[in-house]
Motif scaffolding. Structure first.
Motif, PDB file in Angstrom:
ATOM      1  N   UNK A 172     -15.809  87.019 -11.868  1.00 31.83           N
ATOM      2  CA  UNK A 172     -14.723  87.581 -11.067  1.00 31.83           C
ATOM      3  C   UNK A 172     -15.227  88.785 -10.285  1.00 31.83           C
ATOM      4  N   UNK A 173     -14.820  88.878  -9.014  1.00 29.46           N
ATOM      5  CA  UNK A 173     -15.060  90.101  -8.243  1.00 29.46           C
ATOM      6  C   UNK A 173     -13.690  90.646  -7.841  1.00 29.46           C
ATOM      7  N   UNK A 174     -13.461  91.947  -8.012  1.00 30.49           N
ATOM      8  CA  UNK A 174     -12.124  92.499  -7.788  1.00 30.49           C
ATOM      9  C   UNK A 174     -11.798  92.804  -6.329  1.00 30.49           C
ATOM     10  N   UNK A 175     -12.609  92.305  -5.414  1.00 33.60           N
ATOM     11  CA  UNK A 175     -12.372  92.554  -3.996  1.00 33.60           C
ATOM     12  C   UNK A 175     -12.548  91.263  -3.217  1.00 33.60           C
ATOM     13  N   UNK A 176     -12.261  91.333  -1.919  1.00 33.35           N
ATOM     14  CA  UNK A 176     -12.323  90.141  -1.087  1.00 33.35           C
ATOM     15  C   UNK A 176     -13.745  89.711  -0.760  1.00 33.35           C
ATOM     16  N   UNK A 177     -13.831  88.557  -0.097  1.00 32.76           N
ATOM     17  CA  UNK A 177     -15.124  88.012   0.307  1.00 32.76           C
ATOM     18  C   UNK A 177     -15.801  88.932   1.315  1.00 32.76           C
ATOM     19  N   UNK A 178     -17.120  89.038   1.209  1.00 33.12           N
ATOM     20  CA  UNK A 178     -17.896  89.813   2.165  1.00 33.12           C
ATOM     21  C   UNK A 178     -18.208  91.229   1.741  1.00 33.12           C
ATOM     22  N   UNK A 179     -17.570  91.699   0.650  1.00 39.10           N
ATOM     23  CA  UNK A 179     -17.869  93.032   0.146  1.00 39.10           C
ATOM     24  C   UNK A 179     -19.178  93.041  -0.636  1.00 39.10           C
ATOM     25  N   UNK A 180     -19.625  94.230  -0.998  1.00 40.26           N
ATOM     26  CA  UNK A 180     -20.916  94.376  -1.668  1.00 40.26           C
ATOM     27  C   UNK A 180     -20.987  93.577  -2.967  1.00 40.26           C
ATOM     28  N   UNK A 181     -19.952  93.688  -3.793  1.00 36.68           N
ATOM     29  CA  UNK A 181     -20.000  92.997  -5.092  1.00 36.68           C
ATOM     30  C   UNK A 181     -19.868  91.490  -4.948  1.00 36.68           C
ATOM     31  N   UNK A 182     -19.094  91.052  -3.951  1.00 35.38           N
ATOM     32  CA  UNK A 182     -19.013  89.614  -3.671  1.00 35.38           C
ATOM     33  C   UNK A 182     -20.376  89.081  -3.234  1.00 35.38           C
TER      34      UNK A 182
ATOM     35  N   UNK B  81      -5.508  93.836 -11.637  1.00 35.91           N
ATOM     36  CA  UNK B  81      -5.252  92.447 -12.074  1.00 35.91           C
ATOM     37  C   UNK B  81      -6.520  91.660 -12.417  1.00 35.91           C
ATOM     38  N   UNK B  82      -7.573  91.702 -11.571  1.00 34.44           N
ATOM     39  CA  UNK B  82      -8.783  90.971 -11.954  1.00 34.44           C
ATOM     40  C   UNK B  82      -9.467  91.544 -13.187  1.00 34.44           C
ATOM     41  N   UNK B  83      -9.359  92.852 -13.389  1.00 38.38           N
ATOM     42  CA  UNK B  83      -9.930  93.452 -14.595  1.00 38.38           C
ATOM     43  C   UNK B  83      -9.187  92.953 -15.832  1.00 38.38           C
ATOM     44  N   UNK B  84      -7.863  92.851 -15.731  1.00 41.47           N
ATOM     45  CA  UNK B  84      -7.074  92.308 -16.838  1.00 41.47           C
ATOM     46  C   UNK B  84      -7.396  90.835 -17.069  1.00 41.47           C
ATOM     47  N   UNK B  85      -7.667  90.105 -15.990  1.00 39.83           N
ATOM     48  CA  UNK B  85      -8.052  88.693 -16.110  1.00 39.83           C
ATOM     49  C   UNK B  85      -9.310  88.568 -16.963  1.00 39.83           C
ATOM     50  N   UNK B  86     -10.238  89.484 -16.775  1.00 35.84           N
ATOM     51  CA  UNK B  86     -11.474  89.470 -17.556  1.00 35.84           C
ATOM     52  C   UNK B  86     -11.202  89.758 -19.027  1.00 35.84           C
ATOM     53  N   UNK B  87     -10.517  90.856 -19.315  1.00 38.29           N
ATOM     54  CA  UNK B  87     -10.394  91.268 -20.715  1.00 38.29           C
ATOM     55  C   UNK B  87      -9.496  90.322 -21.513  1.00 38.29           C
ATOM     56  N   UNK B  88      -8.650  89.533 -20.819  1.00 42.83           N
ATOM     57  CA  UNK B  88      -7.802  88.564 -21.520  1.00 42.83           C
ATOM     58  C   UNK B  88      -8.471  87.195 -21.672  1.00 42.83           C
TER      59      UNK B  88
ATOM     60  N   UNK C 182      -3.732  98.867 -18.776  1.00 47.19           N
ATOM     61  CA  UNK C 182      -3.720  98.341 -20.141  1.00 47.19           C
ATOM     62  C   UNK C 182      -5.120  98.024 -20.651  1.00 47.19           C
ATOM     63  N   UNK C 183      -6.072  98.854 -20.281  1.00 48.39           N
ATOM     64  CA  UNK C 183      -7.424  98.673 -20.813  1.00 48.39           C
ATOM     65  C   UNK C 183      -8.101 100.024 -20.976  1.00 48.39           C
ATOM     66  N   UNK C 184      -9.067 100.037 -21.871  1.00 47.53           N
ATOM     67  CA  UNK C 184      -9.848 101.246 -22.149  1.00 47.53           C
ATOM     68  C   UNK C 184     -11.317 100.859 -22.189  1.00 47.53           C
ATOM     69  N   UNK C 185     -12.139 101.688 -21.557  1.00 45.52           N
ATOM     70  CA  UNK C 185     -13.583 101.451 -21.597  1.00 45.52           C
ATOM     71  C   UNK C 185     -14.200 102.406 -22.611  1.00 45.52           C
ATOM     72  N   UNK C 186     -15.129 101.920 -23.464  1.00 44.75           N
ATOM     73  CA  UNK C 186     -15.741 100.583 -23.455  1.00 44.75           C
ATOM     74  C   UNK C 186     -15.107  99.587 -24.421  1.00 44.75           C
ATOM     75  N   UNK C 187     -14.011  99.996 -25.109  1.00 43.15           N
ATOM     76  CA  UNK C 187     -13.466  99.177 -26.188  1.00 43.15           C
ATOM     77  C   UNK C 187     -13.073  97.767 -25.765  1.00 43.15           C
ATOM     78  N   UNK C 188     -12.540  97.609 -24.567  1.00 43.94           N
ATOM     79  CA  UNK C 188     -12.010  96.309 -24.139  1.00 43.94           C
ATOM     80  C   UNK C 188     -13.013  95.458 -23.358  1.00 43.94           C
ATOM     81  N   UNK C 189     -14.267  95.885 -23.352  1.00 43.91           N
ATOM     82  CA  UNK C 189     -15.276  95.196 -22.552  1.00 43.91           C
ATOM     83  C   UNK C 189     -16.551  94.962 -23.360  1.00 43.91           C
TER      84      UNK C 189
END
Length: 347
Positions: free
Chosen positions: A63-73, A103-110, A136-143
């Motif tokens: 999952x990337x939390x941004x649209x197409x064409x960004x650095x992480x994509x 939302x994408x971060x929650x998609x990962x941790x769930x 609804x997440x805490x780092x690093x516990x939920x990752x």
């Protein structure tokens, strides 16, 4: 009397035999129990090894939390070919823009912690975002932290004909004139915005924040003289810096960036601002140590591929391959520093 003596000896002999047999059975039972426990432990270890050796059993979604064409994509796509070469399975990139990345971060941790759902996330999503809104997440516990990919080279940029060549010179220029510096960034409460606040705290320079939708629009605003300075990723301005339309005033890093060896760090200029956003690959909490280690090895190898080297060169990304424990330390330490800065901005 003789018969009584013989009977007594027989009873004693029988009793001794009973004791010996009983002890032998007890010892045998204990040994069998120990062996049963050992066999059980070995079975669990073997099952875990077999599970890990079968990984991955299907395509892996990242999952990337941004649209197409960004650095992480682009980074995720640059890893796909080598990932398939190594594992025999596809790395499927899923763009999930919107919601400030929550939302994408929650998609990962769930997701199931089986190594088939991952995400490439900026460090700010883990350190800065929870300071700005309830999540609804805490780092690093939920990752599960797998491996660092690279550092964003965020830096102050001005027009090529500006009457200052370094950040220190710009600070002096605006402090003497008493004017506000109009600072353009890719958004409110981004690392770029925080840089402007840090600059104010470190140097006393006054600024007015002008947020835009993305780095490219900041570039246009600098060239159109809507802002005096932009704080953006080097990948957004590389071409304009090369042809002299823009210039970089300094890097908030410990050492000079090798692609721009003539640009001094801010520390060299007497401005104590070091650090910025990074990005890396994460899984949900509960990922087994074996799969975590395999993923680290797979992605580290993939980052040595021709495709990924081309991506990092084109986008001026400083590839880090940071170990998980070091990433955790960096992010948690960064969050501590950012907490104080965010509180100052809220005053």
């Amino acid at each position: 009397m003789e018969w009584k003596k013989r009977l007594g000896m027989a009873v004693v002999g029988f009793f001794l035999l009973f004791l010996i047999t009983g002890c032998g059975e007890s010892e045998s039972s204990e040994q069998t129990g120990d062996k049963g426990e050992t066999d059980s432990e070995q079975t669990e270890e073997t099952a875990a090894e077999e599970e890990n050796s079968d990984y991955p059993i299907d395509d892996v979604h990242i999952i990337t939390p941004f649209g197409a064409g960004g650095t992480m994509d682009l980074a995720a796509h640059a890893l796909t070919k080598e990932f398939e070469n190594i594992t025999g399975h596809s790395l499927v990139v899923e763009n999930m823009p919107g919601g400030a990345g929550v939302p994408p971060t929650m998609e990962l941790i769930n997701a199931e912690p089986d190594g088939h759902t991952l995400a490439v996330l900026p460090s700010g999503q883990l350190s800065l975002r929870p300071l700005l809104q309830d999540v609804d997440y805490t780092y690093p516990e939920d990752f599960t932290t797998i491996v660092g990919v690279g550092d964003f080279q965020m830096h102050p940029v001005v027009k090529g004909d500006a009457p200052y060549d370094t950040m220190a010179e710009m600070v002096e220029y605006f402090n003497e004139s008493g004017e506000e510096v109009k600072v353009g960034t890719p958004g409110v409460n981004t690392f770029s915005h925080l840089f402007a606040e840090q600059l104010h705290q470190e140097t006393g320079i006054n600024y007015r924040h002008l947020p835009f939708e993305g780095g490219k629009k900041v570039v246009s605003a600098i060239l159109g003289e809507q802002v005096d300075m932009g704080v953006i990723n080097v990948s957004d301005v590389y071409q304009q810096v090369q042809n002299g339309e823009l210039k970089i005033l300094g890097f908030p890093s410990e050492e000079r960036f090798e692609n721009f060896p003539d640009v001094p760090t801010l520390k060299e200029q007497g401005i104590d601002i070091v650090g910025g956003p990074t990005f890396g690959i994460y899984g949900p909490a509960g990922l087994s140590d074996g799969i975590q280690e395999q993923l680290k090895d797979i992605f580290t190898e993939a980052m040595d591929s021709e495709d990924f080297n081309q991506f990092s060169e084109n986008n001026n990304i400083l590839v880090t391959k940071t170990e998980a424990e070091e990433m955790k330390e960096q992010i948690t330490s960064n969050q501590t520093n950012l907490t104080e800065l965010v509180e100052l901005m809220d005053e």
